[in-house]
Design a protein around this motif. Structure first.
Motif, PDB file in Angstrom:
ATOM      1  N   LYS A  76      -0.617  -2.267 -15.643  1.00 14.68           N
ATOM      2  CA  LYS A  76       0.005  -3.581 -15.450  1.00 14.68           C
ATOM      3  C   LYS A  76      -0.371  -4.195 -14.096  1.00 14.68           C
ATOM      4  N   ASN A  77      -0.517  -3.330 -13.072  1.00 13.50           N
ATOM      5  CA  ASN A  77      -0.703  -3.833 -11.713  1.00 13.50           C
ATOM      6  C   ASN A  77      -2.141  -3.846 -11.204  1.00 13.50           C
ATOM      7  N   PHE A  78      -3.013  -3.125 -11.902  1.00 16.77           N
ATOM      8  CA  PHE A  78      -4.389  -3.032 -11.406  1.00 16.77           C
ATOM      9  C   PHE A  78      -5.383  -3.474 -12.459  1.00 16.77           C
ATOM     10  N   GLU A  79      -6.511  -3.957 -11.968  1.00 23.14           N
ATOM     11  CA  GLU A  79      -7.626  -4.280 -12.868  1.00 23.14           C
ATOM     12  C   GLU A  79      -8.858  -3.536 -12.367  1.00 23.14           C
TER      13      GLU A  79
ATOM     14  N   LYS B 206      -3.741  -6.427  -8.693  1.00 25.05           N
ATOM     15  CA  LYS B 206      -3.812  -7.795  -9.211  1.00 25.05           C
ATOM     16  C   LYS B 206      -3.162  -8.795  -8.277  1.00 25.05           C
ATOM     17  N   GLU B 207      -2.073  -8.402  -7.614  1.00 22.42           N
ATOM     18  CA  GLU B 207      -1.353  -9.353  -6.756  1.00 22.42           C
ATOM     19  C   GLU B 207      -1.893  -9.334  -5.323  1.00 22.42           C
ATOM     20  N   HIS B 208      -2.027  -8.151  -4.736  1.00 25.13           N
ATOM     21  CA  HIS B 208      -2.366  -8.066  -3.307  1.00 25.13           C
ATOM     22  C   HIS B 208      -3.863  -7.945  -3.048  1.00 25.13           C
ATOM     23  N   GLY B 209      -4.631  -7.650  -4.049  1.00 24.13           N
ATOM     24  CA  GLY B 209      -6.090  -7.673  -3.916  1.00 24.13           C
ATOM     25  C   GLY B 209      -6.735  -6.448  -3.300  1.00 24.13           C
ATOM     26  N   PHE B 210      -5.943  -5.473  -2.852  1.00 28.56           N
ATOM     27  CA  PHE B 210      -6.588  -4.309  -2.231  1.00 28.56           C
ATOM     28  C   PHE B 210      -7.120  -3.362  -3.301  1.00 28.56           C
TER      29      PHE B 210
ATOM     30  N   VAL C 214       0.831  -1.205   0.000  1.00 30.62           N
ATOM     31  CA  VAL C 214       0.000   0.000   0.000  1.00 30.62           C
ATOM     32  C   VAL C 214       0.867   1.257   0.000  1.00 30.62           C
ATOM     33  N   ALA C 215       1.959   1.207   0.750  1.00 33.38           N
ATOM     34  CA  ALA C 215       2.835   2.384   0.833  1.00 33.38           C
ATOM     35  C   ALA C 215       3.396   2.747  -0.542  1.00 33.38           C
ATOM     36  N   GLU C 216       3.837   1.726  -1.262  1.00 35.50           N
ATOM     37  CA  GLU C 216       4.402   1.980  -2.594  1.00 35.50           C
ATOM     38  C   GLU C 216       3.349   2.568  -3.534  1.00 35.50           C
TER      39      GLU C 216
END
Lengths: 354, 320
Positions: free
Chosen positions: B198-201, B166-170, B111-113
């Protein structure tokens, strides 16, 4: 077939209450098949707007068939049993809410969809007046244990209708939206009741809806119309015509600028909304301690449809108030003018002056 | 007024927007107003002095919750207490699933990143709603106020679109950063746009049933943790200025969604016994001509809703 009466604003209104429908058409004139005609059910909202005595007769140039107010299930039976003349059928959701033993919302909309499909076979477009959800008599905030309110029942009907009206080809006169525009405090004395500005607004809404649909193959627009100065808000009403964009005899199209108007309103600092403010109504007896100032708001009034400007009654530089007749519009460039001849208000829009 | 505006413009020309000196001056002015008139009001809050008893109204939602700042004069008449009403929420971090995410927890490092890269509000991942008290910004000297009343709204669930990692689900709501920024700014930061894609859907809008389940959980949590009275605001169910007769050509799913949310909220109110301030009814009564949006109210609307809000609190015996 049974006739009944319901009270509306203290006056009895004829309604049809039975589902044992015969083949008789009420108050029907001779067969109108092959002509463009208007058929309407005279619920109070329709009777006080598009169904006002004389309005359609003057403007439509088509046969008018007036039926008593009836609920959607009765209307469906009537349409099944009778030939409807090509053109428009105008009905309302009013009876769905004010007759005893109301139908479920989905039943009502099922009936209306059926009616619309049957009418399509006769080359008739169904126009439906909805209802305003505004109820001045109920200020509910806690719903536990309370019965459904009028507003809840109206919302359920409207939500159902909004899902299905498009596919069914039902043309919707949005009474809820119209009342919201003009403000229910001044125009809704009781649930389902309308007065003043709301009725005028709805009349022209219905005229525009019918004209836009092409159901009558012509226009219901009044031949001569008042060009009324619109209001900006409830407090901002007085001002000056600063410029006319068109001269008498000129044709205007939808969206063309007609005239500029500068409103001038006195604003208390307390009333300035987004401005930072520090007030203490208890110490000032509810009034702001700050001095009022005059605020100017420039708008351009634009045409809401095609017409001709016949006459200017408030010239450039003259003071006027919202609601005043600034000019006369007409559907043809020549003929008798004069606001006293006008049968309706010309539809206008406003935008911030450039 | 003109002189004041000119002074503010001059100050901003030299010191920039929201400079420290402007903040200091505003605070001085607010404190002076509080001392002299007993009440100070800004767009999102109102603070007033009374006796030793303290009462706090905490709004957490979109800009429709700003009406609580307008309620100051009526609140003062209703109570002798010292009080504050603050609309602390913003639309981009108050959708119901984002609020619940702050309770359920998220991967702090991830989340911080993301927060840094998307310049997200820190409140998006903090359980601000469930903290026991609040301090009004600029009025720290007044101390913390209890959350006697929590004001929530359905407007953010109706309108906000979220994205899921996509990876962490938040979930995040990047609105307010480049999604709401000028296209030139967005194009100028294409790396971030690509990284985001790339990282979010897209998580999309919330279905009604999910919103109502979330509201139920939030009301329970507020009652358990704060013991506060919960009041919901509904929203306008018509589209101001819109003239459509043929719904086939121009259907308005948003309007229908608002209507269905309003009805579902009533059913939830029946089940959970919270009050609803019927903003829809009040707006239709006052008239919505000229309103640009279903939640961006004009001053006369805000005042009318604020008055009704305080009536609701009176009937709920919040001030006794």
């Amino acid at each position: 077939m049974h006739m009944g009466f319901a009270l509306y604003q203290g006056e009895p209104v004829a309604i049809l209450t039975t589902d044992s429908w015969g083949m008789m058409a009420l108050n029907d004139t001779t067969s109108r098949v092959g002509e463009r005609a208007v058929t309407l059910t005279e619920s109070p909202d329709i009777g006080a707007t598009i169904g006002r005595p004389g309005l359609l007769e003057e403007r439509a140039g088509a046969a008018i068939t007036r039926l008593p107010a009836m609920r959607s299930d009765v209307l469906a039976r009537y349409v099944r049993a009778n030939t409807i003349p090509a053109g428009a059928l105008i009905t309302s959701l009013h009876m769905e809410l004010f007759q005893p033993d109301p139908l479920e919302p989905d039943q009502t909309i099922d009936n209306l969809v059926t009616v619309a499909k049957l009418l399509a076979g006769y080359d008739v477009t169904l126009f439906l007046f909805t209802v305003s959800t505004y109820d001045p008599t109920q200020r509910v905030h806690r719903y536990g244990g309370a019965p459904d309110t009028f507003a809840m029942r109206a919302h359920r009907l409207l939500a159902n209708l909004e899902h299905r009206a498009g596919d069914a080809g039902i043309q919707v006169i949005d009474v809820d939206g119209a009342v919201a525009e003009v403000g229910g405090i001044d125009t809704v004395p009781g649930p389902g009741e309308l007065t003043g500005a709301a009725l005028d607004f709805l009349t022209e809404e219905a005229v525009t809806a019918i004209d836009q649909s092409g159901a009558l193959g012509g226009t219901l627009q009044a031949p001569v119309m008042r060009l009324v100065i619109p209001s900006f808000d409830r407090r901002t009403r007085v001002g000056t015509v600063t410029r006319w964009h068109v001269s008498p005899g000129t044709a205007v199209a939808d969206g063309d600028p007609l005239f500029d108007f500068r409103f001038e309103t006195r604003v208390h600092r307390f009333d300035m909304g987004h401005e930072d403010e520090n007030t203490n109504p208890e110490k000032t007896g509810g009034r702001s301690r700050k001095a009022e100032r005059v605020r100017s708001i420039d708008i351009t009034v634009v045409a809401g449809g095609a017409a001709y400007l016949r006459e200017i009654t408030v010239p450039h530089g003259a003071a006027a108030t919202a609601g005043d007749v600034a000019g006369v519009m007409a559907t043809s460039p020549e003929g008798d003018a004069g606001s006293e001849l006008a049968g309706a208000d010309f539809r206008v829009g406003t935008r911030t002056a450039e | 007024m003109k002189l004041k505006k000119r002074a503010v413009r001059t100050l901003r020309r030299f010191a920039g927007d929201d400079s420290a000196i402007e903040t200091k001056l505003r605070r001085m002015r607010n404190r002076t107003a509080l001392r002299t008139s007993g009440m100070t009001k800004q767009t999102t809050y109102v603070v007033f002095r009374g006796d030793e008893k303290r009462i706090g109204v905490f709004g957490y939602g979109g800009c429709d919750t700003w009406i609580i700042a307008e309620s100051g004069p009526w609140l003062r008449r209703a109570t002798s207490a010292t009080g504050a009403a603050w609309a602390a929420g913003r639309a981009q971090f108050t959708r119901s699933d984002l609020i619940l995410q702050t309770v359920d927890g998220v991967d702090a490092d991830a989340v911080a990143e993301v927060s840094e890269r998307l310049q997200l509000e820190k409140n998006m991942f903090q359980p601000v709603l469930f903290e026991p008290g609040f301090v009004v910004p600029g009025h720290e000297q007044m101390g913390a106020f209890p959350k006697n009343v929590v004001v929530l709204t359905m407007s953010t669930d109706l309108s906000r679109t979220l994205y899921r990692h996509k990876e962490h689900g938040f979930l995040v709501d990047p609105g307010g950063f480049w999604l709401a920024a000028d296209i030139k700014e967005a194009l100028g930061d294409l790396d971030t746009v690509k990284w985001f894609a790339k990282n979010f859907e897209k998580a999309g809008r919330l279905p009604l049933e999910e919103s109502m389940a979330n509201f139920e959980r939030i009301v329970n949590l507020v009652r358990q943790r704060l013991g506060a009275e919960v009041v919901y605001l509904n929203t306008l169910t018509v589209d101001p200025g819109r003239q459509v007769f043929d719904y086939k050509l121009s259907h308005s799913p948003h309007r229908t969604r608002r209507r269905e949310y309003a009805l579902a909220l009533i059913e939830l109110s029946r089940k959970m016994d919270f009050s609803i301030v019927d903003a829809d009814r009040i707006l239709k009564g006052v008239g919505v001509s000229g309103l640009g949006d279903f939640v961006k109210y004009m001053p006369e609307h805000k005042k009318a809703i604020a008055e009704e809000f305080v009536r609701v609190l009176r009937e709920r015996e919040v001030f006794s």
